[in-house]
Design an enzyme around this catalytic site. Structure first.
Site, PDB file in Angstrom:
ATOM      1  N   ASP A 100     -50.139  12.272  -6.734  1.00  0.00           N
ATOM      2  CA  ASP A 100     -48.707  12.278  -7.012  1.00  0.00           C
ATOM      3  C   ASP A 100     -47.918  12.285  -5.707  1.00  0.00           C
ATOM      4  O   ASP A 100     -48.064  13.190  -4.888  1.00  0.00           O
ATOM      5  CB  ASP A 100     -48.352  13.527  -7.830  1.00  0.00           C
ATOM      6  CG  ASP A 100     -46.861  13.608  -8.146  1.00  0.00           C
ATOM      7  OD1 ASP A 100     -46.481  13.241  -9.271  1.00  0.00           O
ATOM      8  OD2 ASP A 100     -46.079  14.042  -7.274  1.00  0.00           O
ATOM      9  N   TYR A 130     -40.726  11.712  -0.254  1.00  0.00           N
ATOM     10  CA  TYR A 130     -41.678  12.426   0.613  1.00  0.00           C
ATOM     11  C   TYR A 130     -41.985  11.642   1.878  1.00  0.00           C
ATOM     12  O   TYR A 130     -42.588  12.177   2.807  1.00  0.00           O
ATOM     13  CB  TYR A 130     -42.989  12.693  -0.126  1.00  0.00           C
ATOM     14  CG  TYR A 130     -42.872  13.451  -1.420  1.00  0.00           C
ATOM     15  CD1 TYR A 130     -41.707  14.142  -1.775  1.00  0.00           C
ATOM     16  CD2 TYR A 130     -43.935  13.467  -2.325  1.00  0.00           C
ATOM     17  CE1 TYR A 130     -41.617  14.822  -2.981  1.00  0.00           C
ATOM     18  CE2 TYR A 130     -43.854  14.150  -3.528  1.00  0.00           C
ATOM     19  CZ  TYR A 130     -42.688  14.818  -3.850  1.00  0.00           C
ATOM     20  OH  TYR A 130     -42.612  15.483  -5.047  1.00  0.00           O
ATOM     21  N   LYS A 176     -42.056   8.285  -7.342  1.00  0.00           N
ATOM     22  CA  LYS A 176     -40.775   8.631  -7.953  1.00  0.00           C
ATOM     23  C   LYS A 176     -39.616   7.908  -7.267  1.00  0.00           C
ATOM     24  O   LYS A 176     -39.661   7.651  -6.056  1.00  0.00           O
ATOM     25  CB  LYS A 176     -40.547  10.144  -7.875  1.00  0.00           C
ATOM     26  CG  LYS A 176     -41.719  10.978  -8.386  1.00  0.00           C
ATOM     27  CD  LYS A 176     -41.488  12.467  -8.203  1.00  0.00           C
ATOM     28  CE  LYS A 176     -42.763  13.248  -8.429  1.00  0.00           C
ATOM     29  NZ  LYS A 176     -43.684  13.176  -7.280  1.00  0.00           N
ATOM     30  N   HIS A 179     -36.737  10.894 -10.099  1.00  0.00           N
ATOM     31  CA  HIS A 179     -37.079  12.160  -9.446  1.00  0.00           C
ATOM     32  C   HIS A 179     -36.184  13.324  -9.890  1.00  0.00           C
ATOM     33  O   HIS A 179     -36.665  14.431 -10.131  1.00  0.00           O
ATOM     34  CB  HIS A 179     -37.017  11.985  -7.923  1.00  0.00           C
ATOM     35  CG  HIS A 179     -37.875  12.946  -7.172  1.00  0.00           C
ATOM     36  ND1 HIS A 179     -38.319  12.707  -5.890  1.00  0.00           N
ATOM     37  CD2 HIS A 179     -38.384  14.155  -7.497  1.00  0.00           C
ATOM     38  CE1 HIS A 179     -39.053  13.719  -5.480  1.00  0.00           C
ATOM     39  NE2 HIS A 179     -39.104  14.614  -6.438  1.00  0.00           N
TER      40      HIS A 179
END
Length: 281
Positions: free
Chosen positions: A51, A56, A81, A112
């Protein structure tokens, strides 16, 4: 408990028939420069569900690890996401994520955060429905959506989200939201499943760890699994990765699940989805 193989990790069947490994590996806050190594270690340990998220900034590292692993694509389940600041350009954002990961398709793509102040998530969902229709995504879902956000989405969409990824751990369980999700056929996935470590020193957790010769993290993960929740713990340490994955071999009794559930204190760690409005850019 023995180290499990990938075949011993249970799966959850989503509302469109797609199966997702119930215990996966999250890469939140793993620095981009370290991501390939960490994900390679996770894959070596036996994880097949990874994931990540555009926010990120480590999708490329995940993709590099997947490519280096030699594992067949159909054995992997990859989630990413949509960044909050890109809800108005969801199609382009999806393609950027897919390119960064080096994949032809994604297994799960999530909005998200709802960011209700933007009023854009229903439009983003319609774009995601198109990618789902052309099989570029096997399942689409959301993250951090509260019940009113889901009501708004469902009133304007054709597809019920397959997953809602929300903050859940023993001291913050969102039981009403989780129950509402399940009543709608939406699978519940927990992020920060260990309370970012804060829940591991609770007396019932430590007592059960002692009883079973398990780690506190394994106890908390087994508590999630017993309730049908999908979990994505994160660790950069390969030993801890393997320990966490071995939680699939631990079964708590209903009474023991209740002991851990009694730790509920309303202690949210992350932002409140009702008002969160950061762009993640």
């Amino acid at each position: 408990m023995s180290q499990p193989t990938e075949n011993t990790v249970p799966t959850v069947t989503l509302n469109n028939g797609v199966e997702i490994p119930q215990l996966g590996f999250g890469v939140f806050q793993i620095p981009p420069a370290e991501t390939q190594r960490v994900v390679e270690d996770a894959l070596e340990a036996g994880y097949r569900h990874i994931d990540t998220a555009a926010a990120y900034r480590n999708e490329a590292g995940v993709g590099a690890a997947l490519a280096a692993s030699g594992i067949r694509r159909e054995e992997l389940f990859i989630t990413t996401k949509l960044r909050n600041g890109e809800q108005g350009e969801a199609s382009d954002a999806f393609n950027r994520s897919r390119d960064a990961l080096g994949l032809d398709y994604l297994d799960l793509y999530l909005i998200h955060w709802p960011v209700p102040s933007q009023g854009l998530f229903t439009g983003a969902w319609k774009e995601m429905e198109k990618f789902y229709a052309d099989k570029s995504i096997r399942a689409i879902g959301v993250s951090n959506f509260l019940s009113d956000h889901l009501d708004t989405l469902l009133a304007a969409s054709e597809i019920v989200p397959a997953v809602n990824q929300i903050e859940i751990h023993p001291t913050f369980q969102q039981q009403d939201l989780a129950a509402n999700n399940r009543s709608l056929g939406i699978a519940v996935e927990a992020y920060s499943p260990l309370g970012q470590g804060a829940d591991l020193t609770a007396a019932p957790v430590e007592a059960l760890a002692g009883k079973y010769g398990a780690t506190p993290a394994q106890v908390v993960l087994a508590w999630h699994l017993a309730q049908g929740t999908i979990v994505i713990p994160k660790s950069s340490d390969s030993t801890r990765m393997r320990e966490n994955l071995a939680a699939v071999s631990l079964t708590l009794t209903p009474a023991e699940v209740d002991e851990v559930s009694a730790l509920e204190s309303g202690g949210r760690i992350g932002a409140d989805p009702a008002v969160a409005a950061f762009t993640q850019m």
